[in-house]
Design a protein around this motif. Structure first.
Motif, PDB file in Angstrom:
ATOM      1  N   GLY A  88      -2.912 -13.240  -9.233  1.00 30.96           N
ATOM      2  CA  GLY A  88      -3.380 -13.859  -7.996  1.00 30.96           C
ATOM      3  C   GLY A  88      -2.588 -13.370  -6.795  1.00 30.96           C
ATOM      4  O   GLY A  88      -3.159 -13.069  -5.737  1.00 30.96           O
ATOM      5  N   ASN A 105      -3.549  -9.697  -6.113  1.00 28.33           N
ATOM      6  CA  ASN A 105      -4.872  -9.630  -5.488  1.00 28.33           C
ATOM      7  C   ASN A 105      -4.822 -10.049  -4.021  1.00 28.33           C
ATOM      8  O   ASN A 105      -5.449  -9.424  -3.167  1.00 28.33           O
ATOM      9  N   TYR A 106      -4.060 -11.114  -3.735  1.00 18.99           N
ATOM     10  CA  TYR A 106      -3.912 -11.579  -2.355  1.00 18.99           C
ATOM     11  C   TYR A 106      -3.232 -10.507  -1.502  1.00 18.99           C
ATOM     12  O   TYR A 106      -3.636 -10.244  -0.372  1.00 18.99           O
ATOM     13  N   SER A 107      -2.207  -9.878  -2.068  1.00 18.60           N
ATOM     14  CA  SER A 107      -1.483  -8.837  -1.342  1.00 18.60           C
ATOM     15  C   SER A 107      -2.388  -7.642  -1.021  1.00 18.60           C
ATOM     16  O   SER A 107      -2.366  -7.107   0.091  1.00 18.60           O
ATOM     17  N   LYS A 120      -4.858  -8.628   1.691  1.00 15.98           N
ATOM     18  CA  LYS A 120      -4.189  -8.711   2.986  1.00 15.98           C
ATOM     19  C   LYS A 120      -3.948  -7.308   3.554  1.00 15.98           C
ATOM     20  O   LYS A 120      -4.153  -7.062   4.749  1.00 15.98           O
TER      21      LYS A 120
END
Length: 127
Positions: free
Chosen positions: A10, A13-15, A18
């Motif tokens: 998670g 994936n967020y990184s 972004k």
């Protein structure tokens, strides 16, 4: 009891999301700056895109694109230079038109004085 198999999917994936969003913001800012003929450098792009300069420096694609655009702009005149040159040219045109006007008015003034002398001569003869 430490977790020996942490789930970091998670966060990764967020990184990535972004980073992709920031790259898109920089590209949008670059396109906008090119259209508006703004000065392109790392500081101005970072400010326009609202990302950090270090992000741009660390991304090789963005860095090379900005460097290439910056080099292309070196030969071009900035909007301030163009305005300054335009104002110098317009000032020269204004000066030339004012000189012509002064010459024309001086000539007209001389003619009126001659006409006045003639009229005064006629009046003097009548007396």
């Amino acid at each position: 009891m430490a977790n020996k198999n942490p789930r970091v999917d998670g966060i990764l994936n967020y990184s990535k999301a972004k980073t992709e969003k920031s790259i898109k913001k920089v590209n949008t800012a670059l396109n906008h700056m090119i259209k508006k003929q703004l000065k392109i450098n790392f500081n101005s792009v970072a400010e326009e895109a609202r990302v950090s300069k270090s992000f741009i420096y660390k991304n090789p694609e963005l860095r090379s694109r900005i460097e290439a655009l910056r080099e292309q702009q070196e030969g071009l005149s900035s909007p301030k230079e163009i305005k300054r040159n335009t104002s110098e040219n317009s000032k020269d045109v204004i000066i030339a038109s004012l000189r012509n006007r002064v010459k024309r008015l001086e000539k007209e003034n001389k003619e009126i004085k001659e006409q006045l002398k003639v009229q005064f001569g006629k009046i003097y003869k009548e007396i």
